[in-house]
Design a protein around this motif. Structure first.
Motif, PDB file in Angstrom:
ATOM      1  N   UNK A   1     -64.476 -57.106 -34.281  1.00  0.00           N
ATOM      2  CA  UNK A   1     -64.118 -56.421 -35.351  1.00  0.00           C
ATOM      3  C   UNK A   1     -64.472 -54.948 -34.931  1.00  0.00           C
ATOM      4  N   UNK A   2     -63.225 -54.041 -35.435  1.00  0.00           N
ATOM      5  CA  UNK A   2     -63.543 -52.531 -35.172  1.00  0.00           C
ATOM      6  C   UNK A   2     -63.384 -51.882 -36.659  1.00  0.00           C
ATOM      7  N   UNK A   3     -64.072 -51.025 -36.902  1.00  0.00           N
ATOM      8  CA  UNK A   3     -64.187 -50.224 -37.947  1.00  0.00           C
ATOM      9  C   UNK A   3     -63.321 -48.520 -37.681  1.00  0.00           C
ATOM     10  N   UNK A   4     -62.306 -48.339 -38.284  1.00  0.00           N
ATOM     11  CA  UNK A   4     -61.452 -47.065 -38.071  1.00  0.00           C
ATOM     12  C   UNK A   4     -62.135 -46.276 -38.792  1.00  0.00           C
ATOM     13  N   UNK A   5     -62.406 -44.959 -38.499  1.00  0.00           N
ATOM     14  CA  UNK A   5     -62.982 -44.144 -39.420  1.00  0.00           C
ATOM     15  C   UNK A   5     -61.744 -43.580 -40.144  1.00  0.00           C
ATOM     16  N   UNK A   6     -62.236 -42.851 -41.272  1.00  0.00           N
ATOM     17  CA  UNK A   6     -60.909 -42.052 -42.019  1.00  0.00           C
ATOM     18  C   UNK A   6     -60.795 -40.953 -41.120  1.00  0.00           C
ATOM     19  N   UNK A   7     -59.142 -40.509 -41.503  1.00  0.00           N
ATOM     20  CA  UNK A   7     -58.683 -39.348 -40.661  1.00  0.00           C
ATOM     21  C   UNK A   7     -57.462 -38.813 -41.657  1.00  0.00           C
ATOM     22  N   UNK A   8     -56.932 -38.113 -40.942  1.00  0.00           N
ATOM     23  CA  UNK A   8     -55.722 -37.512 -41.537  1.00  0.00           C
ATOM     24  C   UNK A   8     -54.641 -37.057 -40.713  1.00  0.00           C
ATOM     25  N   UNK A   9     -53.399 -37.372 -41.196  1.00  0.00           N
ATOM     26  CA  UNK A   9     -52.015 -36.753 -40.292  1.00  0.00           C
ATOM     27  C   UNK A   9     -51.527 -35.789 -41.054  1.00  0.00           C
ATOM     28  N   UNK A  10     -50.648 -34.900 -40.354  1.00  0.00           N
ATOM     29  CA  UNK A  10     -49.872 -33.979 -40.888  1.00  0.00           C
ATOM     30  C   UNK A  10     -48.434 -33.814 -40.521  1.00  0.00           C
ATOM     31  N   UNK A  11     -47.400 -33.652 -41.388  1.00  0.00           N
ATOM     32  CA  UNK A  11     -45.997 -32.957 -40.925  1.00  0.00           C
ATOM     33  C   UNK A  11     -45.843 -31.759 -41.532  1.00  0.00           C
ATOM     34  N   UNK A  12     -45.827 -30.890 -40.440  1.00  0.00           N
ATOM     35  CA  UNK A  12     -45.825 -29.442 -40.484  1.00  0.00           C
ATOM     36  C   UNK A  12     -44.115 -28.793 -40.521  1.00  0.00           C
ATOM     37  N   UNK A  13     -43.557 -28.748 -41.656  1.00  0.00           N
ATOM     38  CA  UNK A  13     -42.093 -28.388 -41.592  1.00  0.00           C
ATOM     39  C   UNK A  13     -42.163 -26.913 -41.174  1.00  0.00           C
ATOM     40  N   UNK A  14     -41.272 -26.407 -40.429  1.00  0.00           N
ATOM     41  CA  UNK A  14     -41.150 -25.013 -40.040  1.00  0.00           C
ATOM     42  C   UNK A  14     -39.601 -24.888 -39.645  1.00  0.00           C
ATOM     43  N   UNK A  15     -39.409 -23.242 -39.628  1.00  0.00           N
ATOM     44  CA  UNK A  15     -38.109 -22.912 -39.248  1.00  0.00           C
ATOM     45  C   UNK A  15     -38.316 -21.932 -38.158  1.00  0.00           C
ATOM     46  N   UNK A  16     -37.400 -21.468 -37.507  1.00  0.00           N
ATOM     47  CA  UNK A  16     -37.512 -20.453 -36.448  1.00  0.00           C
ATOM     48  C   UNK A  16     -36.078 -19.678 -36.567  1.00  0.00           C
ATOM     49  N   UNK A  17     -36.213 -18.377 -36.191  1.00  0.00           N
ATOM     50  CA  UNK A  17     -34.924 -17.455 -36.052  1.00  0.00           C
ATOM     51  C   UNK A  17     -34.860 -17.037 -34.480  1.00  0.00           C
ATOM     52  N   UNK A  18     -35.524 -17.753 -33.535  1.00  0.00           N
ATOM     53  CA  UNK A  18     -35.514 -17.401 -32.259  1.00  0.00           C
ATOM     54  C   UNK A  18     -34.081 -17.719 -31.813  1.00  0.00           C
TER      55      UNK A  18
END
Length: 253
Positions: A140-157
């Motif tokens: 039995x393994x306990x996974x700690x609380x964590x967070x994931x992100x989706x960072x939306x961005x745009x570029x003019x390059x």
């Protein structure tokens, strides 16, 4: 009235801070500040949501801000034709030098820095503590609380053609995550200018777990670094998101 002033007036009427308004629209406080100061404009979806949220007619938000209307209504096909015309003229003027450029872009991926992108939205997914069972060992393994992100961005390059998801965590230390934006490819014509940085949790890697929670997010600003200072991210990266700001974002799942 400019849309930036309308946003600020409506925010103050409701006694909200820029950070509180940013949470309502799933954007950063810095982007709200840019809206209010006329340095950036919300996209059409965000304007529609503002119309509903502020209970204001859509034409009231748009009709007097001619610069914003120009940005929203500028024909996409015309943009592509202008880019194509510019590229053709460049080919005529540059000649042999362009051959070397083409060779370069065929073997290398675009490298985007903080100055090349504008973050338009940040989604936060909180992963609660979880207990799992290894089917092979019955441990039995306990996974700690964590967070994931989706960072939306745009570029003019110019010449950049992004994929749907771009970038990955390059280095992590106790306080920071560093993102390398090296995905996508070069394109002489058009190209996708919007993408998402998906920062996934590695809490299931039980040998060397990397948690995202509690960490600022940096974007790599140069390719070559001193190997002895590799983990001092602040020396060769630019902070794009602060943990104090991230922790106040609502959970999207």
């Amino acid at each position: 009235m400019k849309i930036g002033k309308i946003i600020k007036d409506e925010r103050l009427k409701r006694d909200l801070t820029q950070e509180q308004l940013a949470q309502e629209f799933f954007v950063t406080r810095q982007l709200v500040s840019k809206w209010e100061n006329g340095k950036s404009y919300p996209d059409l979806d965000q304007v529609v949501k503002m119309s509903e949220w502020f209970e204001l007619p859509l034409d009231y938000l748009l009709k007097e801000d001619t610069k914003m209307l120009d940005e929203l209504n500028f024909d996409t096909k015309l943009k592509k034709r202008i880019k194509l015309t510019s590229i053709i003229l460049g080919l005529v003027l540059v000649g042999v030098m362009l051959g070397g450029f083409i060779f370069f872009v065929l073997i290398d991926q675009p490298f985007l820095q903080a100055s090349d992108i504008e973050i338009t939205k940040v989604e936060k997914i909180i992963l609660p503590k979880e207990t799992i069972i290894n089917s092979e060992t019955n441990e039995t393994w306990t996974l700690p609380e964590d967070v994931e992100y989706k960072i939306h961005f745009k570029t003019a390059k110019p010449f950049v053609n992004l994929t749907k998801y771009t970038g990955f965590v390059n280095i992590s230390n106790d306080h920071s995550l560093q993102i390398l934006l090296g995905g996508g490819n070069w394109s002489l014509v058009g190209g996708k200018k919007e993408s998402i940085i998906y920062i996934q949790s590695e809490r299931k890697n039980l040998t060397t777990p990397r948690l995202n929670s509690g960490k600022d997010i940096y974007l790599m600003s140069r390719r070559k670094v001193d190997s002895e200072k590799l983990h001092q991210l602040e020396l060769w990266s630019d902070k794009i998101l602060d943990w104090n700001e991230l922790k106040n974002l609502p959970n999207n799942h």
